[in-house]
Enzyme design. Structure first.
Site, mmCIF file in Angstrom:
data_model
loop_
_atom_site.group_PDB
_atom_site.id
_atom_site.type_symbol
_atom_site.label_atom_id
_atom_site.label_comp_id
_atom_site.label_asym_id
_atom_site.label_seq_id
_atom_site.Cartn_x
_atom_site.Cartn_y
_atom_site.Cartn_z
ATOM 1 N N ALA A 85 30.919 91.544 128.140
ATOM 2 C CA ALA A 85 32.268 91.023 127.942
ATOM 3 C C ALA A 85 33.231 91.694 128.905
ATOM 4 O O ALA A 85 33.598 92.856 128.728
ATOM 5 C CB ALA A 85 32.706 91.250 126.496
ATOM 6 N N GLY A 86 33.638 90.951 129.920
ATOM 7 C CA GLY A 86 34.568 91.472 130.910
ATOM 8 C C GLY A 86 35.981 90.970 130.679
ATOM 9 O O GLY A 86 36.264 90.275 129.700
ATOM 10 N N THR A 103 37.590 88.744 132.382
ATOM 11 C CA THR A 103 37.744 87.314 132.674
ATOM 12 C C THR A 103 36.757 86.454 131.904
ATOM 13 O O THR A 103 37.128 85.405 131.377
ATOM 14 C CB THR A 103 37.572 87.066 134.186
ATOM 15 O OG1 THR A 103 38.504 87.894 134.909
ATOM 16 C CG2 THR A 103 37.837 85.613 134.535
ATOM 17 N N VAL A 128 29.563 86.990 129.225
ATOM 18 C CA VAL A 128 28.236 86.469 129.530
ATOM 19 C C VAL A 128 27.298 86.810 128.375
ATOM 20 O O VAL A 128 27.211 87.972 127.956
ATOM 21 C CB VAL A 128 27.687 87.056 130.848
ATOM 22 C CG1 VAL A 128 26.261 86.579 131.100
ATOM 23 C CG2 VAL A 128 28.589 86.676 132.012
ATOM 24 N N GLY A 186 34.541 102.991 132.964
ATOM 25 C CA GLY A 186 34.185 101.712 132.365
ATOM 26 C C GLY A 186 32.686 101.557 132.253
ATOM 27 O O GLY A 186 31.947 101.871 133.193
ATOM 28 N N ASP A 221 30.933 98.975 132.355
ATOM 29 C CA ASP A 221 30.385 98.022 133.314
ATOM 30 C C ASP A 221 29.941 98.719 134.593
ATOM 31 O O ASP A 221 28.921 98.375 135.200
ATOM 32 C CB ASP A 221 31.399 96.917 133.630
ATOM 33 C CG ASP A 221 32.746 97.447 134.107
ATOM 34 O OD1 ASP A 221 33.085 98.613 133.813
ATOM 35 O OD2 ASP A 221 33.475 96.677 134.762
#
Length: 270
Positions: A7-8, A10, A13, A107, A109
């Site tokens: 979950a980013g 924008t 996925v 982060g 990510d």
């Protein structure tokens, strides 16, 4: 089967992996107010198209840089797949050292990209992620996360240019026609500035990181715009669109599966 959620800022996925290969991957826009019920209707329909169902999911992992989205994603896993998700955080076992002043602020990510990049391509390397922000992450030869660079994402830059200058139109991101630098009209000039400006950013930062690191480094690109920018530079040795979800898969394999919460509907976020 493993359910992976990336979950980013924008997009979100969702992907499923059966232990040997990815069975499906789907993307939806990030909206923090979207409920677990809305996610479930959408995702379970897509699973059925691939001949899968919720009962095939036996464990789950979530990685997000949007804390407000976590509650409903966690509830999705609990209510509709009956599994407690592993939540990616710097506190988990990553299998490498996070060589930062404050490891807790990085982060997830970026850590996920570093984990997958080293596992799949070796090190040392630079991982460039063309997302909401454009990030450059440095991974040591031993897999350690060494830090990196955060720059504005290209879409943010395009929107800022349009918003701040009354006479400049909103443009799409793309390589200028013919690859030319000198634009003959406003639109072409803007497209050139955005495209070649980011090529210059990428090449310049990569060169400075390599010089500062003091050793040869591979360069890996990920994110939706990576293929576009590969048309303007030869700096990328690999492009991998599945880097982050593979990082989540590797992280889930390294850490114990959480026990399903007994208070699935009302447990606190965290």
């Amino acid at each position: 089967m493993l359910l992976v959620v990336d979950a980013g800022n924008t997009n979100v996925v969702f992907a499923v992996h059966d232990g040997e290969k990815w069975r499906g991957s789907w993307r939806i826009s990030m909206q923090t107010q979207r409920t677990c019920d809305e996610y479930a209707v959408w995702l379970r329909t897509l699973l059925e198209i691939e001949g899968l169902s919720a009962v095939n999911v036996t464990h789950a992992v979530i990685g997000t840089v949007v804390p407000a989205a976590l509650y409903h994603l966690r509830q999705l896993s609990r209510r509709y797949f009956d599994v407690e998700p592993l939540i990616a955080s710097p506190r988990l076992d990553w299998g490498f050292r996070i060589a930062l002043d404050n490891p807790g602020e990085v982060g997830v990510d970026r850590l996920l990209n570093g984990l997958a990049a080293h596992r799949m391509y070796g090190g040392p390397l630079i991982v460039i992620d063309f997302g909401t922000a454009t990030t450059f992450d440095v991974v040591g030869e031993d897999g350690s996360y060494q830090g990196g660079v955060i720059a504005p994402g290209i879409n943010l830059s395009v929107e800022a240019l349009h918003s701040a200058a009354a006479r400049l139109p909103r443009i799409g991101v793309g390589r200028p026609e013919g690859g030319l630098v000198i634009g003959k009209n406003t639109n072409a000039a803007m497209r050139s500035g955005v495209f070649w400006g980011y090529i210059g950013l990428v090449e310049g930062i990569v060169e400075r990181i390599r010089r500062e690191f003091g050793a040869p480094m591979k360069v890996l690109a990920t994110g939706g715009l990576a293929p576009l920018f590969s048309e303007g530079t030869g700096v990328f040795e690999h492009i991998d669109s599945q880097l982050t979800i593979n990082g989540l898969r590797f992280l889930a394999a390294r850490n114990p599966e959480p026990d399903l919460s007994h208070d699935k509907d009302h447990s606190a976020e965290g």
